[in-house]
Design an enzyme around this catalytic site. Sequence first.
Site, PDB file in Angstrom:
ATOM      1  N   THR A  70       0.929  -1.264   0.047  1.00 60.41           N
ATOM      2  CA  THR A  70       0.017  -0.111  -0.058  1.00 60.41           C
ATOM      3  C   THR A  70       0.894   1.251   0.080  1.00 60.41           C
ATOM      4  O   THR A  70       0.633   2.141  -0.780  1.00 60.41           O
ATOM      5  CB  THR A  70      -0.801  -0.183   1.209  1.00 60.41           C
ATOM      6  N   GLN A 176       1.283  -9.407  -5.703  1.00 59.62           N
ATOM      7  CA  GLN A 176       0.769 -10.729  -5.774  1.00 59.62           C
ATOM      8  C   GLN A 176       1.845 -11.754  -6.756  1.00 59.62           C
ATOM      9  O   GLN A 176       1.412 -12.959  -6.608  1.00 59.62           O
ATOM     10  CB  GLN A 176      -0.808 -10.783  -6.514  1.00 59.62           C
ATOM     11  N   GLY A 197       6.128  -8.256   1.445  1.00 66.53           N
ATOM     12  CA  GLY A 197       6.695  -9.360   2.208  1.00 66.53           C
ATOM     13  C   GLY A 197       5.387 -10.470   2.508  1.00 66.53           C
ATOM     14  O   GLY A 197       5.844 -11.779   2.178  1.00 66.53           O
ATOM     15  N   HIS A 198       4.400 -10.154   2.855  1.00 61.14           N
ATOM     16  CA  HIS A 198       3.514 -11.059   3.681  1.00 61.14           C
ATOM     17  C   HIS A 198       2.768 -12.016   2.346  1.00 61.14           C
ATOM     18  O   HIS A 198       1.917 -12.745   3.354  1.00 61.14           O
ATOM     19  CB  HIS A 198       2.599 -10.202   4.443  1.00 61.14           C
ATOM     20  N   CYS A 322      -9.507  -7.756   0.269  1.00 57.46           N
ATOM     21  CA  CYS A 322      -8.276  -7.214   0.947  1.00 57.46           C
ATOM     22  C   CYS A 322      -8.753  -6.634   2.246  1.00 57.46           C
ATOM     23  O   CYS A 322      -7.715  -6.678   3.067  1.00 57.46           O
ATOM     24  CB  CYS A 322      -7.407  -6.606  -0.176  1.00 57.46           C
TER      25      CYS A 322
HETATM   26  N1  PMP Z   1      -1.559  -4.455  -4.187  1.00 55.76           N
HETATM   27  C1  PMP Z   1      -2.400  -5.713  -4.546  1.00 55.76           C
HETATM   28  C2  PMP Z   1      -2.528  -6.383  -5.641  1.00 55.76           C
HETATM   29  C3  PMP Z   1      -2.486  -6.428  -3.414  1.00 55.76           C
HETATM   30  O1  PMP Z   1      -3.207  -7.544  -3.504  1.00 55.76           O
HETATM   31  C4  PMP Z   1      -2.301  -5.727  -2.063  1.00 55.76           C
HETATM   32  C5  PMP Z   1      -2.781  -6.633  -0.642  1.00 55.76           C
HETATM   33  N2  PMP Z   1      -4.076  -7.064  -0.606  1.00 55.76           N
HETATM   34  C6  PMP Z   1      -1.708  -4.789  -1.808  1.00 55.76           C
HETATM   35  C7  PMP Z   1      -1.269  -3.821  -3.072  1.00 55.76           C
HETATM   36  C8  PMP Z   1      -1.320  -3.892  -0.593  1.00 55.76           C
HETATM   37  O2  PMP Z   1      -0.279  -4.704   0.126  1.00 55.76           O
HETATM   38  P1  PMP Z   1       0.173  -4.612   1.592  1.00 55.76           P
HETATM   39  O3  PMP Z   1      -0.907  -5.366   2.055  1.00 55.76           O
HETATM   40  O4  PMP Z   1       1.407  -5.043   1.805  1.00 55.76           O
HETATM   41  O5  PMP Z   1      -0.031  -3.116   2.102  1.00 55.76           O
END
Ligand code: PMP
Length: 378
Positions: A70, A176, A197-198, A322
Site C-alpha cells: 500500500t 501478488q 513480504g506477507h 483485501c
Molecule cells: N496490491 C495488491 C495487488 C494487493 O493484493 C495488495 C494486498 N492485498 C496490496 C497491493 C497491498 O499490499 P499490503 O497489504 O502489503 O499493503
Amino acid sequence: MIYLDHNATAPVRPEVRAAMLPWLDGQWGSPSSIHAPGRRARQAVEDARRTLAALLRVHHGRVVFTSGGTEANCAILLGTLAGCGFAGEVIVSAIEHPSILEPCRLLARRGVTVRLAPVSGDGRVDVDWIAANLTAETRLVSVMHANNETGVLQPIATIGAACRARGVPFHVDATQSVGRIEVDLEELPIDFLTLSGHKFGGPKGVGALIIDRQRPLQPLLVGGGQEWGQRAGTENVAGIVGLAAAVTAVAPNLPVEAERLAGLRTVLERAIMAALPECVIFGREEVRLPNTTCLGLEGLDGATLVMNLDLAGFAVSSGAACSSGKVGFSHVLRAMGVAEPLGRGALRVSLGWSSRPEEIEQFTRRFVPVVERLRKMS
Ligand code: PMP
C-alpha cells in the site's frame, strides 16, 4: 482450519520467524547509529537489500523498503505527480488494487486527469487502449502484474514497451507475483515496482518500492533522510530481515513450487467443475498465477458462502477481500463485465507454500455439499 487464502496473506514461514527473532531480542540497534549495535543493524538491512535485489535482478541501490504494498503504491503515484505539480495525466487499469485507485482519486481532486484502462471479459488489460491513450501529458502508467482476485497475469512486457517508446515511466504493482513467479527486472521494461513480504511467507508490514534513480520521486515520508531520502523513518529491521528470509526461502524453488501449486489448482478446479458444471472460473482462458482460482456461482452470496465454509473449517475469501469486512460486488469483476448475480457469488481460493494435496481434497469434498445446502435455503 485449512487455510486457502494466500492472496490475502500467507502464513509466516518458520525460517522467517527464526531469522527475525534475533532482531527483536538482543539485536535492537538502529541502522542510523554509528556504534556497534547500529552498525550490525545497518549490515542486516543492507544484506537484505542485496538479497531482494538479486531476486529481481536489479541494482540494490534501487530498493527502497516500505511498510508494504500500500505504501509503495501510494508513494509512486503521489510522489510522481507531486513532482509534476499535480499537472498532467496518469493511466491505471480499472482492476487495480484500492491502494492504486484511491490515490488516483486524490490526484483527480488535485486536478490530475486519471484514465482507467479497460479489461477484457477474461480480466486482461487492454494494451492497445493504453498505447493509444499515451500522450505528451502522461506522467505515469501503472498496471498490476497479477490481479489479486482472479490471478490473471497482465501483459506488462508489452505495456512497458509501449511506455518506453513514448518515454513514459511505467510502474507495476507486483504484490501478488513477486515470490510466486519469476519477476526479472533486467528483462522487463519496468521503471518502478511494488512488492510486499506477507504474500509469500514474510511478515506483514514490510515491502519495497523499486525506484529508478534517473527519475527522482517526491518522497511520501520526510524527516530522517533514511533510504536515501526516499522514505524517512527508522527502518523496520526485523521486518526487513524477515522479508529477505522469505526471499531466500522461495528463490531457489520458484518454478518447481509454481508447478506444484498449478497442479493442485487443476485438481481443485476439475473436481468442482465436475460436480457443479454451471460454475464459472473467472479468467480461465488467460495465463494466471498458479495459485489462484476465482469461482462464480450464480444466485449465491459470496460472503455467506465464505462464512459457511469457515464454519466447515476452510479459510477462503469472497470478491475483493483485501480490506476487512468488505462485501458486495467487486470492481474487478464489474470491469470484466460480469453480471451482478454471478459476481456476487464469487469466491476466491488461493493456495501457497503451506498448501497440501490432502487439503485440496478435503476442500473439494466439503465444498459441494455446502453449496447445495445454501442453494436449497435460498
Ligand atoms: N496490491 C495488491 C495487488 C494487493 O493484493 C495488495 C494486498 N492485498 C496490496 C497491493 C497491498 O499490499 P499490503 O497489504 O502489503 O499493503
